[in-house]
Design an enzyme around this catalytic site. Structure first.
Site, PDB file in Angstrom:
ATOM      1  N   GLU A 251       0.574  -1.109  -0.222  1.00 53.73           N
ATOM      2  CA  GLU A 251       0.076  -0.024   0.478  1.00 53.73           C
ATOM      3  C   GLU A 251       1.201   1.183   0.247  1.00 53.73           C
ATOM      4  O   GLU A 251       0.294   2.375  -0.883  1.00 53.73           O
ATOM      5  CB  GLU A 251      -0.871  -0.252   1.102  1.00 53.73           C
ATOM      6  N   GLU A 380       2.207  11.312  11.321  1.00 54.21           N
ATOM      7  CA  GLU A 380       2.562  10.682  12.823  1.00 54.21           C
ATOM      8  C   GLU A 380       3.066   9.198  12.734  1.00 54.21           C
ATOM      9  O   GLU A 380       4.365   9.155  13.105  1.00 54.21           O
ATOM     10  CB  GLU A 380       2.213  10.959  13.927  1.00 54.21           C
TER      11      GLU A 380
HETATM   12  C1  LIG Z   1      -9.381   8.864   1.787  1.00 53.75           C
HETATM   13  C2  LIG Z   1      -8.930   7.151   2.267  1.00 53.75           C
HETATM   14  C3  LIG Z   1      -8.960   5.932   2.032  1.00 53.75           C
HETATM   15  C4  LIG Z   1      -9.424   5.186   3.148  1.00 53.75           C
HETATM   16  N1  LIG Z   1      -9.545   3.594   2.906  1.00 53.75           N
HETATM   17  C5  LIG Z   1      -9.264   2.600   3.254  1.00 53.75           C
HETATM   18  C6  LIG Z   1      -9.735   1.149   2.849  1.00 53.75           C
HETATM   19  O1  LIG Z   1     -10.045   1.058   2.082  1.00 53.75           O
HETATM   20  N2  LIG Z   1      -9.639   0.471   3.794  1.00 53.75           N
HETATM   21  C7  LIG Z   1      -9.414   0.585   4.981  1.00 53.75           C
HETATM   22  O2  LIG Z   1      -9.959  -0.623   5.980  1.00 53.75           O
HETATM   23  N3  LIG Z   1      -9.109   1.659   6.215  1.00 53.75           N
HETATM   24  C8  LIG Z   1      -8.942   2.846   4.817  1.00 53.75           C
HETATM   25  N4  LIG Z   1      -8.454   3.820   5.519  1.00 53.75           N
HETATM   26  C9  LIG Z   1      -8.893   4.487   6.494  1.00 53.75           C
HETATM   27  C10 LIG Z   1      -6.973   4.602   6.940  1.00 53.75           C
HETATM   28  O3  LIG Z   1      -6.164   3.422   6.254  1.00 53.75           O
HETATM   29  C11 LIG Z   1      -7.197   5.569   8.895  1.00 53.75           C
HETATM   30  O4  LIG Z   1      -7.938   6.611   8.794  1.00 53.75           O
HETATM   31  C12 LIG Z   1      -5.696   5.566   9.133  1.00 53.75           C
HETATM   32  O5  LIG Z   1      -5.224   4.399   9.586  1.00 53.75           O
HETATM   33  C13 LIG Z   1      -6.226   6.198  10.046  1.00 53.75           C
HETATM   34  O6  LIG Z   1      -6.683   5.804  11.470  1.00 53.75           O
HETATM   35  P1  LIG Z   1      -7.923   6.387  12.308  1.00 53.75           P
HETATM   36  O7  LIG Z   1      -8.638   7.191  11.194  1.00 53.75           O
HETATM   37  O8  LIG Z   1      -8.719   5.498  13.088  1.00 53.75           O
HETATM   38  O9  LIG Z   1      -6.602   7.272  13.192  1.00 53.75           O
HETATM   39  P2  LIG Z   1      -6.269   6.930  14.600  1.00 53.75           P
HETATM   40  O10 LIG Z   1      -4.817   6.021  14.238  1.00 53.75           O
HETATM   41  O11 LIG Z   1      -7.547   7.310  15.743  1.00 53.75           O
HETATM   42  O12 LIG Z   1      -5.325   8.456  14.480  1.00 53.75           O
HETATM   43  C14 LIG Z   1      -5.627   9.716  14.862  1.00 53.75           C
HETATM   44  C15 LIG Z   1      -5.000  10.316  15.045  1.00 53.75           C
HETATM   45  O13 LIG Z   1      -3.510   9.768  16.343  1.00 53.75           O
HETATM   46  C16 LIG Z   1      -3.024   9.924  15.782  1.00 53.75           C
HETATM   47  N5  LIG Z   1      -1.830   8.857  15.741  1.00 53.75           N
HETATM   48  C17 LIG Z   1      -2.448   7.604  15.937  1.00 53.75           C
HETATM   49  N6  LIG Z   1      -1.245   6.420  17.063  1.00 53.75           N
HETATM   50  C18 LIG Z   1      -0.113   7.775  16.900  1.00 53.75           C
HETATM   51  C19 LIG Z   1       0.363   7.089  17.444  1.00 53.75           C
HETATM   52  N7  LIG Z   1       1.074   6.004  17.746  1.00 53.75           N
HETATM   53  N8  LIG Z   1       1.789   8.376  17.244  1.00 53.75           N
HETATM   54  C20 LIG Z   1       1.618   9.118  17.330  1.00 53.75           C
HETATM   55  N9  LIG Z   1       0.712  10.139  16.650  1.00 53.75           N
HETATM   56  C21 LIG Z   1      -0.755   9.319  16.261  1.00 53.75           C
HETATM   57  C22 LIG Z   1      -2.521   9.860  14.054  1.00 53.75           C
HETATM   58  O14 LIG Z   1      -1.360   9.806  13.497  1.00 53.75           O
HETATM   59  C23 LIG Z   1      -3.715  11.370  13.601  1.00 53.75           C
HETATM   60  O15 LIG Z   1      -3.576  12.664  13.852  1.00 53.75           O
HETATM   61  C24 LIG Z   1      -9.134   6.108   4.666  1.00 53.75           C
HETATM   62  C25 LIG Z   1      -9.167   7.478   5.403  1.00 53.75           C
HETATM   63  C26 LIG Z   1      -8.334   7.348   3.857  1.00 53.75           C
HETATM   64  C27 LIG Z   1      -8.479   9.021   4.895  1.00 53.75           C
END
Ligand SMILES: Cc1cc2nc3c(=O)[nH]c(=O)nc-3n(C[C@H](O)[C@H](O)[C@H](O)COP(=O)(O)OP(=O)(O)OC[C@H]3O[C@@H](n4cnc5c(N)ncnc54)[C@H](O)[C@@H]3O)c2cc1C
Length: 417
Positions: A251, A380
Site C-alpha cells: 500500500e 505521525e
Molecule cells: C481517503 C481515505 C481512504 C481510506 N481507505 C481505506 C480503505 O480502503 N480500507 C481501510 O481499511 N481503511 C481505509 N482508510 C482508513 C485509514 O487507513 C485510517 O484512517 C488510518 O489508518 C488512520 O486511522 P484512524 O482514522 O483510526 O485514526 P487514528 O489512528 O485514531 O489516529 C488519530 C490521530 O492520532 C495520531 N496517532 C495515532 N497513533 C499514534 C502514535 N502511535 N503516535 C503518534 N500519533 C498517533 C494519528 O496520526 C492521527 O493524527 C482510508 C482513509 C482515508 C482518509
C-alpha cells in the site's frame, strides 16, 4: 541511476505510445489533469473504467509486473513506470484498481494457496471484479492490530461479526479482503486472521460516507453473522498480521507514489492565469519565490521516488523506506493546493465547476488533501516507521505488548469488556 531509457525501454515506450494513440485521446496540454477523486462512485464511470481495463488486458497492457500465469506480462517495474508515464498523457477513466492490483493481488500471490491464486488473480487482472480493503475500524486505524471484528469457527467455515470503516470502493466492489480477530486470548497481533469475503454475502450492509469534497468514495461496512467458507482464509489461522503487513507494505508503495506533488505544471499555469494587483501573479516576487520552493521540493521527492524505484527494479522488496514518499508528498500536495486556492483571492472560496478557476480543480484537491495525509498511514505513523525501522531510533513504549487482547484496557467500549 541513469535517467535515460535503455534501448529496450525506449522500444517499449514507443510500442506503448503507439497502442495508446490508437486507443485513447491525448490529454490537451493546455488543460489541467482532472481531479478524479470523488467521481469514482458513479456507475457510468465504473463501467468505463472496467471497459478500459478489459481492453488493456485483452491486448497485453494490463498488470504489467504480474507473472504471465496470472494474466500479467511478467515485465519489470521500469516498464510499468514507463507505461504509467505514457498512459498519463492520454484521457482515460479513473483507475479503480489501485487497491486490487497494487495491494491485494500481491498479497494473494505471496500468501494464497495455488487454488486461491488461480481462482482470484486472473479475474482481478482483467478488472471485471473489483476489490476493496476492509482493515480499519472505528477504534482501530493506526493501531490496526487493536481491531475488534471477530470470526469464529462454524462447521467448515467461519461466522464474521463487526464493523469496518473508511472502506474505499466497498459499494462497487465484488470482493473484499478483511482482517478480524479469531483469538482474543493471545496478544493483539497474534490473534488475527485474514479472509477473502464475497461482498454480496448475506449479512453485509454498506453505508456510504459523505465527504467534505461532496464525494462518497468510502463507506462504513457492517457484518452481521456473515458466513465465510473455510477455503476463503488467506494464510494460516492466527497469521493475519503477517499477511496484513504484506498488504500494508504494498500500500505504501502503491499510494505513496501517487500522493506526490505532480501538479507543479498546473500550479505554474494558474500563476500565469490569475492576477495579483492587476498583473499576472507569476510576475510577483513572493509568488515566484514560493513556486521555486515548491519546485525544488517536488523534484527532490521525484528523485527520492526514483531511488526507491531503482532499488525495487533491482529486486528489492517494498520496505519501510517506502513511507518517505507519502510522508513528504502528501503534506506537499496539500501545501500546493492551499497556495493555489490562495492565489485565486476571494474566488478561491468558490467551488463550482462552471464558475471556479480551472473548473474547481484546486478547491477539490485542497478538500481531498487532508484525507491523503491519513489514508494508508497518517503523517505521525509514517514518521514513527521511519524513525524506528529506517533510522533505528528507540521504539515507542507499548504497554499492550505481551498482554492477551481481552485483558487490554481500551476506554469505555473496552476491548476486554
Ligand atoms: C481517503 C481515505 C481512504 C481510506 N481507505 C481505506 C480503505 O480502503 N480500507 C481501510 O481499511 N481503511 C481505509 N482508510 C482508513 C485509514 O487507513 C485510517 O484512517 C488510518 O489508518 C488512520 O486511522 P484512524 O482514522 O483510526 O485514526 P487514528 O489512528 O485514531 O489516529 C488519530 C490521530 O492520532 C495520531 N496517532 C495515532 N497513533 C499514534 C502514535 N502511535 N503516535 C503518534 N500519533 C498517533 C494519528 O496520526 C492521527 O493524527 C482510508 C482513509 C482515508 C482518509
Amino acid at each position: 541511476m541513469d535517467f535515460n531509457d535503455t534501448p529496450q525501454e525506449a522500444e517499449f515506450r514507443t510500442k506503448a505510445r503507439a497502442w495508446l494513440q490508437k486507443n485513447a485521446e491525448p490529454v490537451n496540454p493546455d488543460e489541467a489533469a482532472p481531479d478524479v477523486l470523488g467521481e469514482r462512485e458513479d456507475p457510468e464511470t465504473i463501467a468505463r473504467s472496467k471497459a478500459w481495463q478489459a481492453r488493456k488486458y485483452d491486448e497485453g497492457w494490463a498488470v504489467l509486473t504480474w507473472p504471465k500465469e496470472y494474466g500479467g506480462q511478467g515485465l519489470g517495474r521500469m516498464e510499468n513506470v514507463i507505461w504509467n508515464q505514457e498512459e498519463a498523457k492520454f484521457v482515460t477513466p479513473p483507475n479503480i484498481y489501485t487497491i486490487g492490483h497494487g495491494m491485494l493481488g500481491p498479497t494473494i500471490m505471496s500468501h494464497g494457496t495455488p487454488e486461491q491464486k488461480n481462482q482470484y488473480i486472473p479475474s482481478m487482472a482483467r478488472g471485471q471484479e473489483v476489490w476493496c480493503q476492509l482493515f480499519s475500524e472505528p477504534a482501530a486505524g493506526s493501531d490496526l492490530a487493536g481491531l475488534r471484528s471477530t470470526a469464529v469457527h462454524d462447521g467448515d467455515g467461519w461466522v464474521l461479526n463487526g464493523q469496518k470503516i473508511w472502506s474505499t470502493g466497498a459499494h462497487y466492489s465484488d470482493w473484499g479482503m478483511i482482517v478480524v480477530r479469531t483469538d482474543p486470548n493471545v496478544p493483539k497481533h497474534a490473534g488475527l486472521t485474514y479472509f477473502i469475503v464475497d461482498m454480496r454475502s448475506p449479512g453485509i450492509e454498506i453505508r456510504p460516507i459523505k465527504q467534505i469534497n461532496g464525494g462518497s468514495g468510502f463507506n462504513e461496512v457492517f457484518f452481521s453473522d456473515v458466513r465465510i467458507p473455510g477455503e476463503n482464509r488467506l494464510g494460516a489461522e492466527g497469521d493475519g498480521w503477517r499477511v496484513a503487513l504484506t498488504t500494508l507494505m504494498n500500500e505504501r508503495v502503491a499510494i505513496g507514489a501517487g500522493a506526490g506533488a505532480g501538479r507543479f505544471k498546473d500550479l505554474f499555469r494558474l500563476a500565469r492565469q490569475v492576477k495579483l494587483g492587476g498583473r499576472p501573479a507569476i510576475e510577483d516576487g513572493a509568488v515566484r519565490q514560493k513556486l521555486a520552493s515548491i519546485y525544488v521540493r517536488s523534484r527532490g521527492l521525484h528523485y527520492t521516488g526514483l531511488r526507491t524505484l531503482s532499488a525495487l527494479s533491482q529486486g528489492a522488496t517494498p520496505g519501510p523506506e517506502g513511507s518517505i514518499g507519502k510522508a513528504v508528498g502528501a503534506p506537499l500536495a496539500q501545501e500546493i493546493a492551499a497556495f493555489a486556492v490562495e492565489l485565486q483571492g476571494a474566488a478561491g472560496a468558490l467551488l463550482d465547476e462552471e464558475a471556479s478557476v480551472m473548473e474547481g480543480l484546486w478547491q477539490n484537491v485542497w478538500l481531498s488533501a487532508p484525507g491523503m495525509r491519513i489514508a494508508g498511514g497518517t503523517d505521525e505513523i509514517l514518521k514513527n516507521i521511519i524513525a524506528e525501522r529506517v533510522l533505528r531510533l528507540p521504539p515507542e513504549t507499548r504497554l499492550d505488548k505481551d498482554v492477551a487482547f481481552r485483558d487490554v484496557p481500551s476506554g469505555p467500549a473496552g476491548a476486554g469488556s
